[in-house]
Write an enzyme that holds these catalytic residues in place. Structure first.
Site, PDB file in Angstrom:
ATOM      1  N   ARG A 173       0.850  -1.184   0.000  1.00  0.00           N
ATOM      2  CA  ARG A 173       0.000   0.000   0.000  1.00  0.00           C
ATOM      3  C   ARG A 173       0.894   1.245   0.000  1.00  0.00           C
ATOM      4  NH1 ARG A 173      -3.570  -2.776  -1.548  1.00  0.00           N
ATOM      5  NH2 ARG A 173      -5.636  -3.117  -0.611  1.00  0.00           N
ATOM      6  N   HIS A 204      -1.222   1.076  -9.761  1.00  0.00           N
ATOM      7  CA  HIS A 204      -1.902   0.119  -8.882  1.00  0.00           C
ATOM      8  C   HIS A 204      -2.488  -1.047  -9.679  1.00  0.00           C
ATOM      9  CE1 HIS A 204      -3.978  -0.076  -4.686  1.00  0.00           C
ATOM     10  NE2 HIS A 204      -3.736  -1.288  -5.138  1.00  0.00           N
TER      11      HIS A 204
END
Length: 308
Positions: free
Chosen positions: A223, A271
């Site tokens: 993350r 991502h």
């Protein structure tokens, strides 16, 4: 039993059809036609607000369409509601593919060869044998294991670190905060696949970078909150880090004016290391719905105290 899909329209429509076909005895609804919210027992959603929870008095379980659950504020989830994250082998495969591609590109010096290409320069570079290239993986859950298993096929020297002790064939495993310096010492490449918690926020910082081999590479497929981005840029500027590959950043989407775009040795992807494909993701949902009907334990229950 009534199920509510609180997702994007494409996924909601596909999963509603799939759930109805697999479990005709269940009533599956989407947010566009939710019916009586007091009847909802299972909510399938990326994140949930206290306002929505207050309208779901019969809710028993929340299924997330992701392996990570850092988007959920567990302080707002009543103890009576079980949160279940997605266990998705397809996600693990994608993460392993990305990690291997990233490692191999740096190990085989593709960024340098790109520079030589642009300069019309034909020059071979020496690289050490793979067994001398030291790679450390932070996070030894399903995704970390998948990454290590694939990297092992290239005969790299492998280490793993997690909060608790693990025993993995061909991997030197370290556990806990006190073992972190020994794990990091002299690594050529550090890969983060940790869950994001209060304890792992900004875990990739100057102190960690300084322990790595000079010119090392950092790859983050966890993350964005794992990386102290100011410390990362400083380490790249000083040469302590030779390369960084980020699939996630603190604020997504990354602003087009961000300085992160500008460093020549920092490569960013949007991502995409692991994306929940509609068909593959449904397999996890389907299995846990079956388990709920048959009164069996869920797969992927989140420990609310550790939030993963």
């Amino acid at each position: 039993m009534a199920i509510l899909l609180y997702l994007d329209k494409t996924r909601s429509s596909a999963w509603k059809d799939a759930i109805t076909q697999a479990f005709p005895e269940l009533e599956c609804r989407t947010w566009s036609e939710p019916g009586d919210l007091r009847e909802i027992e299972v909510l399938i959603t990326w994140k949930v607000s206290t306002e929505l929870l207050s309208r779901l008095p019969s809710l028993k379980a929340i299924f997330t369409p992701s392996a990570g659950v850092d988007q959920i504020n567990f302080d707002e989830i009543p103890e009576s509601i079980t949160v279940v994250r997605m266990i998705n082998p397809d996600l693990e495969q994608q993460m392993a593919e990305y990690a291997c591609a990233a490692v191999l590109s740096v190990y085989r010096q593709f960024p340098l060869y790109r520079q030589q290409h642009n300069a019309h320069q034909w020059k071979q570079q020496h690289i050490a044998p793979a067994h001398q290239y030291r790679i450390g993986v932070m996070g030894l859950g399903q995704q970390g294991n998948a990454v290590l298993n694939q990297l092992a096929t290239f005969n790299f020297s492998l280490r793993g670190w997690a909060r608790s002790q693990h025993d993995l064939s061909g991997v030197d495993c370290y556990a806990g905060h006190n073992a972190l310096p020994d794990f990091l010492e002299g690594l050529d490449c550090l890969i983060c696949v940790l869950p994001l918690t209060d304890a792992t926020h900004h875990i990739l910082n100057r102190a960690v970078f300084d322990k790595l081999n000079t010119g090392a590479c950092v790859i983050n497929i966890g993350r964005g909150g794992h990386v102290d981005e100011a410390d990362l840029m400083t380490a790249l500027q000083s040469g302590q880090l030779g390369h960084a590959i980020l699939d996630v950043v603190q604020n997504e989407p990354l602003d087009e004016d961000s300085s992160l775009w500008e460093h020549p040795n920092l490569f960013i992807t949007p991502h995409i290391a692991g994306i929940t494909r509609i068909d593959a993701g449904f397999d996890s949902i389907k299995e846990n719905l079956r388990r709920m009907i048959d009164h069996e334990p869920f797969i992927g229950v989140v420990d609310k105290s550790s939030t993963y």
